[in-house]
Design an enzyme around this catalytic site. Structure first.
Site, PDB file in Angstrom:
ATOM      1  CE1 TYR A 217      35.563  38.205  44.108  1.00  0.00           C
ATOM      2  CE2 TYR A 217      34.298  39.631  45.651  1.00  0.00           C
ATOM      3  CZ  TYR A 217      34.997  39.671  45.018  1.00  0.00           C
ATOM      4  OH  TYR A 217      35.055  40.917  44.749  1.00  0.00           O
TER       5      TYR A 217
ATOM      6  CE  LYS B 115      44.282  33.696  31.135  1.00  0.00           C
ATOM      7  NZ  LYS B 115      45.451  34.554  30.468  1.00  0.00           N
TER       8      LYS B 115
ATOM      9  CG  ASP C 176      35.769  43.050  42.421  1.00  0.00           C
ATOM     10  OD1 ASP C 176      35.260  44.112  42.465  1.00  0.00           O
ATOM     11  OD2 ASP C 176      37.166  43.375  42.678  1.00  0.00           O
TER      12      ASP C 176
ATOM     13  CG  ASP D 235      36.261  49.447  39.938  1.00  0.00           C
ATOM     14  OD1 ASP D 235      34.939  48.507  40.620  1.00  0.00           O
ATOM     15  OD2 ASP D 235      37.021  49.412  41.122  1.00  0.00           O
TER      16      ASP D 235
ATOM     17  CG  ASP E 173      45.071  37.717  29.161  1.00  0.00           C
ATOM     18  OD1 ASP E 173      44.339  37.574  28.332  1.00  0.00           O
ATOM     19  OD2 ASP E 173      45.690  37.468  28.354  1.00  0.00           O
TER      20      ASP E 173
END
Ligand code: IPM
Ligand code: MG
Length: 360
Positions: free
Chosen positions: A136, A191, A247, A251, A223
Site C-alpha cells: 500500500y 506468503k 484487507d 472482507d 492462500d
C-alpha cells in the site's frame, strides 16, 4: 468533555455515522463531536480528499469516528486526489499501524451467514492487520509509459511490497498481547514461499513469539488461510497479517458473521489514539436509500469508547444494546431472513439508542 472528530465521508458513510452519533448521545458522557468533510465529499468542496482543516480537527480530538470513502465517479481522477487517499492519508499521518477487525457471529445471525450454521455458530476471531506498510505504501510505485505512448502493450505499472523489521515487530507485539487476553493462539498469515517481504515477516514473528512463551504461534500461507477461513473458521483465534492480505481476509471473514455490515474496526497508533470505522466501504449503489446496516459503525463507536476513551463499561453497554436489538428480531436488509423484522438504517439506530437508554 470528550472531543471526537466525526468524518462521515461518502456514500452510505453519512447515514451510518449519523446513527452511531445518535447512539453515543444516549450515554451519560459529555461529547464534543465536530464534523468535517473527507473523501469525495471533501474533494467536491475543497479540491482535496483530505483537507488540512480535517487533519487539524482530528489532531485536536481524542478519537476519529469515520464512515467510508469512495465513489466510482472519482475513478478517473489522479490517484492523489481520489477519495481512498483520505483514509490512507489519515492512517499514515497519525501512524495508525494496528488495525483490529473482530469477526464475531452473533447467535441471532447464524442463519444470515452464507456458510452452514455449524461452521459459524460461536465464531469469535480477531484479525489484526498491519496498516501503514506493505504494498500500500512501498516506494517506488508508478507507471512507465513507452516513449511512443502506445497502448496496449508498451506500458507497465509497478508497486513495491516492503516491510522493515521494526514495523513487523510492533504489529507482532500487538498480536501476541491481544492473544494473551484471549485463547493464547496466534496465526500469522504470509506468503513466505514466494515473497522476500513475507519471509522476513515470518522470521520476525517467530523471533518476537519467543518473548511470549505462553502464546502458541502458527504460520499459514495466505492462500491456505483464505481456504481455511471458510472451511473451519473457528480454528482461528488471533490472525495477524500484512496490510494487503489483511484487507482481503477481513472482507472474507465478515461474511462469516452474516454480513459485511456487522464488522467494526479500530486503527490505533502507539499512543492508543485511534480511528474507528466499519470495515466495509461507501457502497454508492445503496447510498441514500436508508437501507445500509449501521451496526458495524455503532460497534466501531463501542471500540472507540473502549480503546481510546477509557470507557470500557459504556462500550459494553453499547454492545449489549446491539445484541438486544438483534434478539428482538430487528434486521436491516443485509441480515434479514424470514421471520425477522426488516428495518431501515435510522430505525435500526433508533432501536439501539432506545435499548441503550434502558441500560444506562
Ligand atoms: C478498508 C478499505 C480501504 C483499504 C480502502 C478504502 C482504501 O478497503 O479499510 O479495508 O484498502 O484499506
Ligand atoms: Mg477493505
Amino acid at each position: 468533555m470528550i472531543k471526537i472528530a466525526v468524518l462521515p465521508g461518502d456514500g452510505i458513510g453519512q447515514e451510518i455515522v449519523q446513527e452511531a452519533v445518535k447512539v453515543l448521545r444516549v450515554l451519560p458522557l459529555s461529547f464534543d463531536m465536530q464534523e468535517a468533510p473527507v473523501g469525495g465529499t471533501a474533494y467536491d468542496l475543497t479540491g482535496h480528499p483530505l483537507p488540512q482543516s480535517t487533519i487539524d480537527l482530528a489532531q485536536n480530538s481524542q478519537a476519529i469516528l469515520f464512515g467510508a470513502v469512495g465513489d466510482w465517479k472519482y475513478d478517473t481522477l489522479d490517484r492523489p486526489l481520489r477519495p481512498e487517499q483520505a483514509i490512507l492519508g489519515l492512517r499514515k499521518h497519525f501512524g495508525l499501524f494496528a488495525n483490529f477487525r473482530p469477526a464475531i457471529c452473533y447467535p441471532e445471525l447464524v442463519g444470515a451467514s452464507s456458510l452452514k450454521p455449524e461452521i459459524v455458530s460461536g465464531l469469535d476471531i480477531l484479525i489484526i492487520r498491519e496498516l501503514t506498510g506493505d504494498i500500500y505504501f512501498g516506494q517506488p510505485r508508478g507507471k512507465r509509459i513507452a516513449s511512443d505512448g502506445h497502448f496496449p502493450g508498451s506500458e507497465e505499472a509497478f508497486d513495491t511490497m516492503r516491510y522493515s523489521v521494526p514495523e513487523i515487530e510492533r504489529i507482532a507485539h500487538v498480536a501476541f498481547q491481544a492473544a494473551q487476553k484471549r485463547s493464547k493462539r496466534v496465526t500469522s498469515v504470509d506468503k513466505s514461499n514466494v515473497l522476500e517481504t513475507f519471509q522476513l515477516w515470518r522470521d520476525v514473528l517467530t523471533c518476537v513469539g519467543k518473548s511470549y512463551p505462553e502464546v502458541s504461534l502458527d504460520h499459514m500461507y495466505v492462500d491456505n488461510a483464505a481456504m481455511q477461513l471458510v472451511k473451519e473458521p473457528k480454528k482461528f483465534d488471533v490472525v495477524v497479517t500484512g496490510n494487503m492480505f489483511g484487507d482481503i481476509l477481513s472482507d472474507e471473514a465478515s461474511m462469516l458473521t452474516g454480513s459485511i455490515g456487522m464488522l467494526p474496526s479500530a486503527s490505533l497508533n502507539k499512543d492508543n489514539f485511534g480511528l474507528y470505522e466499519p470495515s466495509h466501504g461507501s457502497a454508492p449503489d445503496i447510498a441514500g436509500k436508508g437501507i445500509a446496516n449501521p451496526l458495524a459503525t455503532i460497534l466501531s463507536a463501542a471500540m472507540m469508547l473502549r480503546f481510546s476513551l477509557n470507557q470500557a463499561q459504556a462500550a459494553s453497554l453499547v454492545e449489549k444494546a446491539v445484541q438486544h436489538v438483534l434478539s428482538n428480531g430487528l434486521r436491516t436488509a443485509d441480515i434479514y431472513s424470514e421471520g425477522t423484522q426488516k428495518v431501515s438504517t435510522s430505525e435500526m439506530g433508533d432501536a439501539v439508542a432506545k435499548a441503550l437508554k434502558t441500560l444506562v
